[in-house]
Design an enzyme around this catalytic site. Structure first.
Site, short mmCIF file in Angstrom:
data_model
loop_
_atom_site.label_atom_id
_atom_site.label_comp_id
_atom_site.label_asym_id
_atom_site.label_seq_id
_atom_site.Cartn_x
_atom_site.Cartn_y
_atom_site.Cartn_z
N CYS A 93 -35.30 181.25 18.03
CA CYS A 93 -36.59 182.02 18.00
C CYS A 93 -36.21 183.50 17.89
CB CYS A 93 -37.28 181.72 19.24
SG CYS A 93 -39.23 181.90 19.14
N HIS A 123 -37.19 175.58 18.83
CA HIS A 123 -36.57 175.64 20.08
C HIS A 123 -35.85 174.29 20.13
CE1 HIS A 123 -37.66 179.52 22.16
NE2 HIS A 123 -38.74 179.28 21.42
N GLU A 178 -33.46 173.78 22.29
CA GLU A 178 -33.14 173.29 23.71
C GLU A 178 -34.20 172.58 24.46
OE1 GLU A 178 -34.23 176.09 22.53
OE2 GLU A 178 -35.57 177.04 23.99
#
Ligand code: MN
Length: 252
Positions: free
Chosen positions: A124, A228, A230
């Site tokens: 990001c 993202h 994660e």
């Protein structure tokens, strides 16, 4: 022991009301640390040092060397907007929150890690950071880029949802890592790459043409994505491959 991966942190209060506010705190993201640990790395959160008070310049030299001597790879996390002065533009109305201490620290950290050819993954803000440090620029808001879909900036309650598709560039490092040419991703960003930095090549694009992935040519491992990974691990385990690839590059 697995390789040690430095993970960038953020301030609780990115824009303190006093210029040298004492007692500010940092935090790291559990999602990032867990992803690194799952991938076989040792996550180490790096605190943001204040810019040196006497000179008003970047953090002390020794601090960077100590950080970089301690770790084997770096993960640059999501967060605030980068001050547009770093890519030669004035602040526009729709630019978002900025943390200048974080900017100065991370920009210097990328430069020094780059000189050491240390493996780096950007997420990001991380993709935007790499692009700026290597000489590219950003649109300060999606609305400044003609034809850009609003869905990139999903509201916070949808931060874990899959928002839009991206197409990967065949034979890119990213394609090798994720093993697919199309995937659906989270999207909570309001800035996007404008001019791509020299030395970077595009590895993923959204249907409106927004650059969603980049990687460095002639470099051991420098990969970044606008989404993202994660936050997506529980529904798309292949995203763990990004963290594994960083950890494996850091092991070498
Ligand atoms: Mn997006």
């Amino acid at each position: 022991m697995g390789p040690r991966i430095g993970i960038t942190s953020w301030h609780h209060d990115p824009t303190p009301s006093l210029p040298r506010q004492r007692g500010r705190g940092w935090e790291g993201g559990e999602d990032y640390s867990r992803a690194i640990a799952h991938a076989g790395g040792i996550p180490l959160i790096l605190p943001i040092p204040p810019r040196e008070e006497s000179q008003g310049e970047g953090p002390q030299e020794a601090l960077f060397d100590t950080f970089l001597d301690t770790i084997d790879g770096l993960l640059f996390t999501g967060g605030e907007d980068i001050h547009p002065a770093f890519y030669g533009e004035g602040l526009q109305e729709r630019c978002g929150e900025i943390d200048q201490d974080r900017d100065h620290f991370e920009i210097e950290l990328v430069k020094r890690a780059f000189n050491r050819r240390m493996p780096m993954l950007g997420i990001c803000r991380g993709i935007q950071l790499f692009n700026v440090v290597l000489g590219g620029s950003l649109y300060q808001d999606l609305s400044y880029r003609p034809g850009t879909a609003e869905h990139h900036n999903a509201p916070n309650e949808k931060r874990d949802e899959l928002i839009h598709k991206v197409r990967l560039v065949p034979e890119s490092r990213l394609h090798q890592i994720l093993g697919r040419l199309e995937l659906e991703v989270t999207s909570t960003h309001h800035q996007v790459i404008k001019a791509l930095a020299p030395g970077l090549k595009v590895s993923a694009v959204a249907s409106d043409g927004v650059i969603e992935g980049v990687e460095a040519e002639d470099y051991p491992f420098l990969v970044a994505v606008q989404w993202h990974p994660e936050r997506m691990l529980w529904r798309d385990p292949k995203q763990l491959g990004l963290f594994r690839a960083l950890v494996e590059a850091a092991r070498r």
